[in-house]
Design a protein around this motif. Structure first.
Motif, PDB file in Angstrom:
ATOM      1  N   HIS A   1     -32.055 -31.952 -20.550  1.00 35.99           N
ATOM      2  CA  HIS A   1     -31.417 -31.215 -19.471  1.00 35.99           C
ATOM      3  C   HIS A   1     -30.426 -32.032 -18.650  1.00 35.99           C
ATOM      4  O   HIS A   1     -29.629 -31.468 -17.914  1.00 35.99           O
ATOM      5  CB  HIS A   1     -32.491 -30.652 -18.527  1.00 35.99           C
ATOM      6  CG  HIS A   1     -33.490 -29.786 -19.232  1.00 35.99           C
ATOM      7  ND1 HIS A   1     -34.694 -30.271 -19.688  1.00 35.99           N
ATOM      8  CD2 HIS A   1     -33.449 -28.490 -19.572  1.00 35.99           C
ATOM      9  CE1 HIS A   1     -35.357 -29.286 -20.267  1.00 35.99           C
ATOM     10  NE2 HIS A   1     -34.626 -28.198 -20.229  1.00 35.99           N
ATOM     11  N   GLY A   2     -30.539 -33.360 -18.760  1.00 36.70           N
ATOM     12  CA  GLY A   2     -29.684 -34.178 -17.901  1.00 36.70           C
ATOM     13  C   GLY A   2     -30.018 -33.990 -16.440  1.00 36.70           C
ATOM     14  O   GLY A   2     -29.172 -34.109 -15.563  1.00 36.70           O
ATOM     15  N   HIS A   3     -31.258 -33.666 -16.187  1.00 35.16           N
ATOM     16  CA  HIS A   3     -31.694 -33.396 -14.823  1.00 35.16           C
ATOM     17  C   HIS A   3     -33.151 -33.846 -14.744  1.00 35.16           C
ATOM     18  O   HIS A   3     -34.011 -33.325 -15.463  1.00 35.16           O
ATOM     19  CB  HIS A   3     -31.569 -31.895 -14.549  1.00 35.16           C
ATOM     20  CG  HIS A   3     -31.855 -31.503 -13.137  1.00 35.16           C
ATOM     21  ND1 HIS A   3     -33.113 -31.550 -12.595  1.00 35.16           N
ATOM     22  CD2 HIS A   3     -31.044 -31.059 -12.153  1.00 35.16           C
ATOM     23  CE1 HIS A   3     -33.065 -31.143 -11.344  1.00 35.16           C
ATOM     24  NE2 HIS A   3     -31.806 -30.850 -11.056  1.00 35.16           N
TER      25      HIS A   3
ATOM     26  N   VAL B   1     -28.952 -20.202 -22.327  1.00 30.30           N
ATOM     27  CA  VAL B   1     -29.396 -21.059 -21.222  1.00 30.30           C
ATOM     28  C   VAL B   1     -29.178 -20.372 -19.873  1.00 30.30           C
ATOM     29  O   VAL B   1     -29.932 -20.582 -18.924  1.00 30.30           O
ATOM     30  CB  VAL B   1     -28.681 -22.428 -21.293  1.00 30.30           C
ATOM     31  CG1 VAL B   1     -27.197 -22.284 -21.009  1.00 30.30           C
ATOM     32  CG2 VAL B   1     -29.313 -23.422 -20.344  1.00 30.30           C
ATOM     33  N   GLU B   2     -28.171 -19.507 -19.821  1.00 30.55           N
ATOM     34  CA  GLU B   2     -27.889 -18.832 -18.556  1.00 30.55           C
ATOM     35  C   GLU B   2     -29.001 -17.868 -18.169  1.00 30.55           C
ATOM     36  O   GLU B   2     -29.030 -17.390 -17.035  1.00 30.55           O
ATOM     37  CB  GLU B   2     -26.577 -18.031 -18.648  1.00 30.55           C
ATOM     38  CG  GLU B   2     -25.357 -18.824 -19.062  1.00 30.55           C
ATOM     39  CD  GLU B   2     -25.231 -18.960 -20.564  1.00 30.55           C
ATOM     40  OE1 GLU B   2     -25.464 -17.984 -21.281  1.00 30.55           O
ATOM     41  OE2 GLU B   2     -24.933 -20.074 -21.032  1.00 30.55           O
TER      42      GLU B   2
ATOM     43  N   ALA C   1     -32.333 -18.550 -18.919  1.00 30.69           N
ATOM     44  CA  ALA C   1     -33.625 -19.244 -18.897  1.00 30.69           C
ATOM     45  C   ALA C   1     -34.284 -19.052 -17.529  1.00 30.69           C
ATOM     46  O   ALA C   1     -33.609 -18.723 -16.548  1.00 30.69           O
ATOM     47  CB  ALA C   1     -33.410 -20.721 -19.170  1.00 30.69           C
ATOM     48  N   LEU C   2     -35.577 -19.254 -17.506  1.00 31.73           N
ATOM     49  CA  LEU C   2     -36.280 -19.091 -16.239  1.00 31.73           C
ATOM     50  C   LEU C   2     -35.771 -20.090 -15.213  1.00 31.73           C
ATOM     51  O   LEU C   2     -35.363 -21.199 -15.561  1.00 31.73           O
ATOM     52  CB  LEU C   2     -37.779 -19.291 -16.432  1.00 31.73           C
ATOM     53  CG  LEU C   2     -38.519 -18.238 -17.248  1.00 31.73           C
ATOM     54  CD1 LEU C   2     -40.021 -18.545 -17.262  1.00 31.73           C
ATOM     55  CD2 LEU C   2     -38.290 -16.839 -16.691  1.00 31.73           C
ATOM     56  N   GLN C   3     -35.805 -19.672 -13.967  1.00 29.70           N
ATOM     57  CA  GLN C   3     -35.428 -20.558 -12.870  1.00 29.70           C
ATOM     58  C   GLN C   3     -36.692 -20.956 -12.113  1.00 29.70           C
ATOM     59  O   GLN C   3     -37.762 -20.373 -12.319  1.00 29.70           O
ATOM     60  CB  GLN C   3     -34.474 -19.828 -11.938  1.00 29.70           C
ATOM     61  CG  GLN C   3     -33.182 -19.401 -12.605  1.00 29.70           C
ATOM     62  CD  GLN C   3     -32.376 -18.487 -11.715  1.00 29.70           C
ATOM     63  OE1 GLN C   3     -32.643 -17.297 -11.633  1.00 29.70           O
ATOM     64  NE2 GLN C   3     -31.403 -19.040 -11.032  1.00 29.70           N
ATOM     65  N   CYS C   4     -36.543 -21.906 -11.211  1.00 27.39           N
ATOM     66  CA  CYS C   4     -37.707 -22.405 -10.456  1.00 27.39           C
ATOM     67  C   CYS C   4     -38.511 -21.249  -9.874  1.00 27.39           C
ATOM     68  O   CYS C   4     -39.735 -21.176  -9.988  1.00 27.39           O
ATOM     69  CB  CYS C   4     -37.271 -23.309  -9.313  1.00 27.39           C
ATOM     70  SG  CYS C   4     -36.149 -24.614  -9.784  1.00 27.39           S
TER      71      CYS C   4
END
Lengths: 493, 618
Positions: free
Chosen positions: A266-268, A443-444, A446-449
């Motif tokens: 993810h680079g995160h 990816v747009e 995908a689940l978010q927090c």
């Protein structure tokens, strides 16, 4: 030889520049690694045109085995390769049972859809990669019974006869189909895998007909990047990696996202920290059965009633009541790749839900990840005296679908499956878990927090073994001493 | 019989210890009292939070903290909200009628306390702390003169009260045996985003993804900035956004990352935050172990949320911008929001023109960020790129920060230095909703007696003078038109990293954001150019310029913003030095090369002349 001072000065200057550049470069932070899944993609085999082949046997290709014999003249090892796979044997894993090692698989396990192939072979083996498996005596050692066409037909004309034990339909032009063979397409795999459970989208939740030509919102790999099944299920000698938890229990021979993607892609930092706890699928398959409803419940106990006005997706006299759902949020559980399995003859408690298969893993298992599952809930026949699930005969002569006689179906099914039948039956609740790996969303999407954490999130953190939401309470790998700092560092792992 | 058994089983399942424990809030049941301290169940009078909440919390002290009560009103700092045309100064705040008028003008968007107490508007703890406050009922009470019932009305959704004529009646059966309001009904808690959204701006929770937002002054923060706070993805909304499918970002990344308003705008003495704060601790300590005791905090939770939270309080910007050249310089000159709020995907007010309001008292409005009327859900919302203005923060640092600018025109009575009251302005303009006969010749171009939008413009000296006369006629001593420009800082609606500005060219190029023209108004009433209001910390980074069509724009320059921008800025002397340097270098190279050529030729000649002599000597 005497050097001119200007030359020395020039050399010194060059040296300073080179060393200075090297020093600056060495102090620069390392470039982040780039996830380059394309570099790990297999090269697809080029299509080899067979359209002029089989001239010498053109008039002799009357049956499936005739075609197979013709194929084997050149592809000498192909049938034997196929015969080593679960596509042929419908078994794979081995389990210990009463001191004996038993091969298990689709061949002899019960599920909570159509329940069992035993006694129902001609219907179920329509999807067998072979010809003529109509009873327990099928000859698994005969290479001419391997069905090459079901996987390699590219004409789109080939199909198997319904209830025909895997034999081709009568009107198939076998020569034309044989001349069309090539690299398998989504159509070849999908004919069986998209129709598991007896119809489109019934069984899997993440495999259905919308994936023949999917929009990228259904499956980003196939829709956006035009993947074929074997781009992920990279095949060698007809052996396809991948396994289904419905018919196996171990954690080998898998297809993994990390076959192509980095394990921290993810680079995160915070997202990458999730990969130690959350399967890729959990975030990247936010919904199953995206475009086509899948069966979520099946109550066999209601079968046999005359409900002429019933919606066939809600009730069928031969099968009972159903519940289909579309675009469903999965259920989540720890899963380390292994699972339990209900085996024929296992005792059940009919007053509680019997798990047909359960993912193994918990919050303390470092190998386990939180996975998304389709959980199919059933109500199916069992022997009230012996208290085990029965494998009823539903198809063919004496089957329930013909005579609507559960007692007879149970008796015939028990004979075929080697179980004793007491003569009394009932219906017991069961549950079957299907881990999701297909229908990966872009990816747009995908689940978010917020989808999992915080009030109203889709995870039941307490059921998963956390005291509180790990976004606030800290992840499972945080040492107690680190917990104080977790409030500033954050991260849900 | 079986039905009764089922009901009993259902009841038992609800009342299992687990069920009740899960639903029971931490806050205990509350004995609601009136302003005399008598339980309201006995007196039937309005709830007093000072008496009820004040039993445990120091409500008197809380009311003095922060600006929720007095809104910063001071002897020299009147309240003026140009969005809704609400004005109140210190002198007026002592007049109950003026306070009541102000409450009506702001549509009850006030938590009570301070000057509102003159009309019985006690500080309403419940509107922020109830799980489900009835803000509508509370506002109606505040704006319709039943101010003392406002707090009680807030309880309407709890089922503890019901309307009774102009007041409210308590439903005793829903109170506990001790006459307390059950904690389960109140659900008293830390304020949620929705609590703040009641007054400040449009807030949507994750469960409402497909919402449509239409302009309304009920959400002033959204109205003046265009920002909506929601964790949902923009692409999931029902807004007609340009490039919507690509807007897979949340409306506000902090909301999406589980942060609520109260996370940043927190009580300064909240022990859970003080304990982890790294500021103000001795160097030899990793963390500060001492913090206010919980009981101290609960007694006196500091409600001073006024200090602007800094991004740096949580973010270590210098650690995550390794890729950014001249990192320190960037962080020194730019507020984080400059890059992290690169665009607002909503419509925001550009102009609020109160010079000629409609018969119903509506201003003429212009919006930016919408291709048409933003009040129509079908209008394409294009969004807008905020203007970067130098803004001085609490620590005295001036950095560029994104803003919206809203121009406002309104009439002022120079004698009192107060805006002309809206009723007076309407009386001057209209008689029975028809344009006043005195004004008709100047204003009513089509002669239908009604002022259409196009006619409600002060675009001729005749109109201005006629209206001025009418204002004098209705009692405005010295009417004059005032125009001001208000900067609204954009601190919310923060984009995730992938949607933030990372492209150097967006600032360091010929089309630099810092030099991009920012529209201010399409039309200037009476040609009056607005001036930037003071005391906002922001200043204009360029000059206001009238275009040929009459529109007003801000033409910023990096230099006026106080920065020299590589790739965009020019300094004549630097150019001159560079030109001379280039010329000198070329001259030097030519001279050097020329000399070497000359020398080479000379040596050749000398060698040629010397060769016969050598041969002879051999």
């Amino acid at each position: 030889m005497r050097q001119s001072p200007s030359l020395v000065l020039a050399l010194v200057l060059v040296l300073v520049v080179v060393l200075g550049t090297a020093l600056v470069q060495s102090q620069k932070p390392p470039r982040p690694t780039v996830d380059d899944p394309w570099s790990r993609m297999p090269h697809r085999a080029a299509h080899f045109d067979h359209s002029t082949f089989f001239a010498d046997v053109a008039g002799e290709l009357e049956t499936g085995p005739d075609v197979t014999r013709a194929c084997l003249r050149c592809h000498e090892d192909a049938a034997h390769e196929v015969m080593r796979t679960s596509h042929w044997s419908w078994t794979g894993d081995h389990v210990e049972r009463d001191g004996e090692t038993v091969a298990i698989g689709k061949k002899n396990l019960l599920n909570n859809f159509c329940i069992s192939i035993e006694s129902n072979w001609p219907a179920c083996t329509t999807c067998h990669a072979g010809y003529g498996w109509r009873d327990a005596d099928f000859d698994f050692s005969d290479p001419t019974r391997v069905d090459c066409l079901v996987c390699h037909d590219t004409s789109g004309q080939y199909r198997k006869k319904g209830g025909g034990a895997g034999l081709p339909a009568d009107d198939v032009d076998l020569l034309a189909v044989a001349r069309s063979v090539g690299v398998p397409t989504r159509d070849n795999c999908g004919r069986c895998h998209f129709n598991g459970g007896g119809g489109n989208a019934v069984k899997h939740g993440d495999l259905d007909g919308s994936m023949y030509f999917p929009h990228e919102n259904v499956d980003v790999h196939m829709g956006r990047h035009d993947f074929l099944c074997q781009d992920c299920h990279q095949t060698r000698d007809h052996e396809l990696p991948g396994r289904s938890m419905s018919v196996s229990v171990s954690n080998t021979n898998r297809v993994r996202c990390t076959d192509c993607h980095d394990d921290t892609p993810h680079g995160h930092d915070r997202l990458d920290a999730h990969t130690a706890t959350v399967a890729c699928q959990t975030c990247h398959i936010p919904y199953m059965a995206v475009r086509t409803p899948t069966k979520m419940q099946w109550d066999w106990s209601k079968a046999g009633e005359d409900r002429p006005d019933a919606d066939p997706h809600e009730y069928l006299k031969i099968k009972g009541e159903f519940l289909y759902e579309e675009n469903v949020a999965p259920e989540y559980a720890w899963y380390d790749g292994r699972s339990t399995r209900y085996l024929k003859g296992d005792r059940i408690d009919p007053t509680s839900v019997t798990p047909m298969n359960e993912p193994i893993g918990d919050v303390d298992d470092p190998d386990a990840r939180i996975w998304p599952f389709k959980v199919h809930r059933g109500m199916q026949i069992y022997d009230t005296e012996y208290e085990y699930l029965l494998a009823p005969k539903t198809y063919g002569e004496g089957g329930y679908w013909k005579d609507f006689d559960w007692d007879q179906a149970a008796r015939l099914g028990a004979e075929a499956s080697g179980l004793d039948y007491s003569g009394s039956y009932g219906f017991a609740p069961t549950r079957m878990s299907w881990p999701l790996s297909h229908m990966v969303a872009p990816v747009e999407e995908a689940l978010q927090c917020i989808d999992c954490h915080g009030p109203g999130g889709r995870m039941d953190w307490q059921a998963l073994g956390y005291g509180v939401d790990p976004a606030t309470g800290g992840g499972r790998f945080l040492a107690p001493a680190a917990l104080a700092g977790s409030r500033t560092e954050g991260g849900a792992r | 019989m079986s039905r009764h058994v089922l009901l009993l089983l259902l009841l038992l399942s609800v009342l299992t210890p687990e069920a009740t424990q899960a639903k029971r809030p931490l806050h205990p049941d509350v004995l609601l009292r009136d302003d005399s301290g008598t339980p309201v169940l006995d007196s039937g009078r309005p709830v007093s939070t000072a008496r009820s909440c004040g039993e445990c919390h120091d409500t008197a002290w809380i009311a003095t903290r922060g600006a929720h009560a007095d809104l910063g009103l001071g002897p020299k700092t009147p309240l003026f909200d140009p969005v809704v045309y609400a004005f109140l100064d210190a002198e007026q705040s002592r007049d109950p009628a003026a306070v009541q008028g102000w409450l009506a003008a702001v549509d009850g968007r006030h938590a009570g306390g301070a000057f509102a107490e003159r009309v019985g508007g006690e500080l309403d703890c419940l509107v922020c702390h109830l799980a489900d406050p009835d803000d509508g009922a509370r506002r109606r009470a505040l704006t319709e003169g039943a101010t003392e019932w406002a707090i009680t009305a807030t309880l309407a959704q709890t089922g503890l009260v019901e309307p009774d004529g102009e007041g409210w009646r308590y439903r005793g059966s829903r109170f506990t045996d001790e006459g307390k309001a059950p904690a389960t009904r109140l659900g008293l808690t830390r304020p949620t985003d929705e609590s703040c959204g009641q007054c400040h701006g449009r807030v949507e929770g994750p469960e409402h993804r497909a919402f449509v937002h239409l302009p309304t002054d009920r959400h002033p923060r959204t109205e003046t900035t265009g920002v909506i706070v929601s964790p949902a993805r923009m692409s999931d909304s029902a807004q007609n956004l340009r490039g919507k499918t690509g807007l897979s970002r949340p409306w506000d990344v902090h909301a999406e990352r589980l942060l609520g308003c109260a996370t940043c705008h927190a009580a300064p003495n909240d022990p859970t935050r003080v304990a982890v704060a790294e500021d103000d601790r001795p160097e030899h300590l990793r963390a500060r172990a001492r913090s206010p005791r919980l009981e101290e905090f609960l007694r006196r939770p500091d409600h001073d949320f006024g200090a602007s939270p800094r991004c740096e309080s949580c973010h270590a910007a210098e650690r995550v911008h390794e890729w950014l050249p001249y990192r320190e310089r960037h962080l020194q000159k730019l507020e984080c929001a400059s890059c992290h709020v690169p665009r607002v995907h909503g419509a925001a007010r550009k102009v609020t023109d109160w010079s000629v309001p409609s018969p119903t008292g509506e201003p003429r409005l212009e919006y930016r960020g919408a291709q048409g009327d933003p009040g129509d859900p079908a209008t394409l919302i294009e969004g807008y790129e905020p203007v970067l203005l130098p803004r001085r923060d609490a620590e005295g640092r001036e950095r560029l920060a994104p803003h919206n600018l809203m121009a406002t025109w309104y009439w002022v009575d120079d004698a009192t230095q107060r805006p002309v009251p809206l009723p007076a302005l309407r009386r001057a303009l209209y008689r029975d909703d028809v344009v006043h006969p005195v004004l008709a010749p100047a204003f009513d171009a089509d002669g239908d007696g009604h002022l259409q939008e196009g006619e409600r413009r002060l675009d001729t000296p005749e109109k201005e003078e006629a209206l001025r006369e009418r204002l004098r006629a209705v009692g405005v001593e010295s009417p004059s038109l005032r125009a001001e420009l208000r900067p609204y800082a954009l601190n919310h609606g923060v984009a995730p990293r992938a949607f933030s500005t990372r492209d150097c060219e967006s600032c360091h190029g010929p089309a630099s954001r810092l030099a991009r023209v920012f529209p201010v108004a399409d039309f200037l009433p009476s040609g009056l150019v607005p001036t930037l209001v003071e005391d906002t910390g922001a200043r204009l980074s360029g000059g206001l310029e009238r275009l040929e069509q009459g529109a007003l724009v801000l033409r910023p320059t990096p230099e006026q913003a106080g920065v020299f921008l590589l790739g965009a800025s020019r300094r004549d002397w630097v150019d001159a030095v560079n030109r001379w340097a280039l010329l000198l270098v070329i001259s030097g190279v030519v001279l050097h090369g020329g000399l070497r050529l000359v020398l080479h030729s000379a040596r050749q000649r000398a060698a040629t002349l010397a060769r016969p002599a050598e041969e002879e000597s051999r």
